[in-house]
Design an enzyme around this catalytic site. Sequence first.
Site, PDB file in Angstrom:
ATOM      1  N   GLU A  18     -27.026  60.826   2.011  1.00  0.00           N
ATOM      2  CA  GLU A  18     -26.087  61.941   2.190  1.00  0.00           C
ATOM      3  C   GLU A  18     -26.706  63.078   3.004  1.00  0.00           C
ATOM      4  OE1 GLU A  18     -22.941  62.447   1.635  1.00  0.00           O
ATOM      5  OE2 GLU A  18     -22.390  60.711   0.431  1.00  0.00           O
ATOM      6  N   GLU A  28     -26.759  61.964   6.592  1.00  0.00           N
ATOM      7  CA  GLU A  28     -25.424  61.941   7.194  1.00  0.00           C
ATOM      8  C   GLU A  28     -24.896  63.345   7.482  1.00  0.00           C
ATOM      9  OE1 GLU A  28     -23.788  57.827   5.059  1.00  0.00           O
ATOM     10  OE2 GLU A  28     -22.735  59.709   4.709  1.00  0.00           O
ATOM     11  N   GLU A  29     -25.106  64.270   6.538  1.00  0.00           N
ATOM     12  CA  GLU A  29     -24.516  65.603   6.694  1.00  0.00           C
ATOM     13  C   GLU A  29     -25.317  66.506   7.611  1.00  0.00           C
ATOM     14  OE1 GLU A  29     -23.419  67.444   2.988  1.00  0.00           O
ATOM     15  OE2 GLU A  29     -21.974  65.866   2.511  1.00  0.00           O
TER      16      GLU A  29
END
Lengths: 257, 257
Positions: free
Chosen positions: B146, B149-150
């Site tokens: 995460e 990805e962010e």
Amino acid sequence: MEIFEATEDNYGGVTVNMKKEEPMDSHKFHTMLMASISNWRQKGKKGIWIKLPIELAHLVEAAVKEGFWYHHAEATYLMLVYWIPETPHTLPANASHRVGIGALVLNNNGEVLVVKEKSGKSTGIWKLPTGVVEEGEDICMAAIREVQEETGIETDFIEILAFRQSHKSFFGKSDLFFICMLKPLNFTIHKQNAEIEEAQWMAIEEYSAQPKLNKSELSKNIAKICLAKKDNEYTGFSAVLTTTGLSAKNCYLYSNK
Amino acid sequence: MEIFEATEDNYGGVTVNMKKEEPMDSHKFHTMLMASISNWRQKGKKGIWIKLPIELAHLVEAAVKEGFWYHHAEATYLMLVYWIPETPHTLPANASHRVGIGALVLNNNGEVLVVKEKSGKSTGIWKLPTGVVEEGEDICMAAIREVQEETGIETDFIEILAFRQSHKSFFGKSDLFFICMLKPLNFTIHKQNAEIEEAQWMAIEEYSAQPKLNKSELSKNIAKICLAKKDNEYTGFSAVLTTTGLSAKNCYLYSNK
């Protein structure tokens, strides 16, 4: 053309709650569904949810024919979903984990509360009482409940010593298992007959030395933590009741105090 | 009379895996189902499972008419279940929890990696990167994924600082949220455009002082833990890769090392 009543959500989606008290034949359902989708498409809606009570099982086929798929199901209903935009969907995932607990209950003589189960994979091993955390149940409360149900011992929750995550445990779902430390409030065992063969207090060294238990690396590691806890050489996560969000909903935070 | 092929389990149950490649009309399905249940009843079988691919949605109604109910569903299939004995059923529960992570990524200047989301409940707040743990995914790996990805930041997993359990969060399901500490391996942010409005490194004191954040007791508590961690005054749970059971399946155990 008649369309379905639907509630809107904050993510551009709408939900249709079909009522079992208002039965409908599948032809009418299909006609209304096509008209509704056309309407929602014009309005720029994205995710379309249909909650279908099991009493309306005859409508599943028509929804699937229109492109709906299954999101999740509970005993009494099926939730179908459809994504209008051309882009990949951003719908939330279904529940992915089952949650269980194992309970370390130590008395003042350094003895641990252990049980032998009547069936399952662990017959013949003295093990910690275990069980499944129910939907809506707090982990700390589930541990107290399971110990009481299996052995009749009442306890206070102390802390979470450790947890493990494993995968593909049931129907492809993942599984979280929390080892909870509990303090016994009474000591006379009244075992439950349905699932429990035997229950007793046992020296923790004897429990952790069981050859069958030590065939599992995980069980060996957990037994080590239990031994360290007995000697006051270990700190787990305590539970603090707090609130979350602007709605101030109750929840437990587990952390090292 | 023709009956269904079924695989037996260790709990006195049988499972019928219906094949989408072998379509069947609902009349034939119903006839075979009645004959099969009669056969299983004679054999003393208990739980009867039918896994029905979505392509065979036209058979749901017939199974429900015979007394089956929904156990769970995934996008591509519906699992129906029936209990033959007169006693209350002892069938396993459906998955009950969704699992999420929040990531505390601290650089050597005491700054924390924060994001502002484009939509949802938390717009306008600088928050830790968060996300949903996928079925089959390890919590520690989900946190790394995460954050990458962010924000484009690569990280190593350090430990779980705390977690909270809440209920009725989505479709009545419960929710577990793990705060993970990660160590950044690079520092130049490349934010993801779809969900993230802004991303930056921010002094942790500034992050934890946000008035909007402090309206939630839980967020306030978590920010305190993050501050304590920055000052090396906190120990969470580390991840150890171990194996479970006689099949020696890999799993992570999270505990205080």
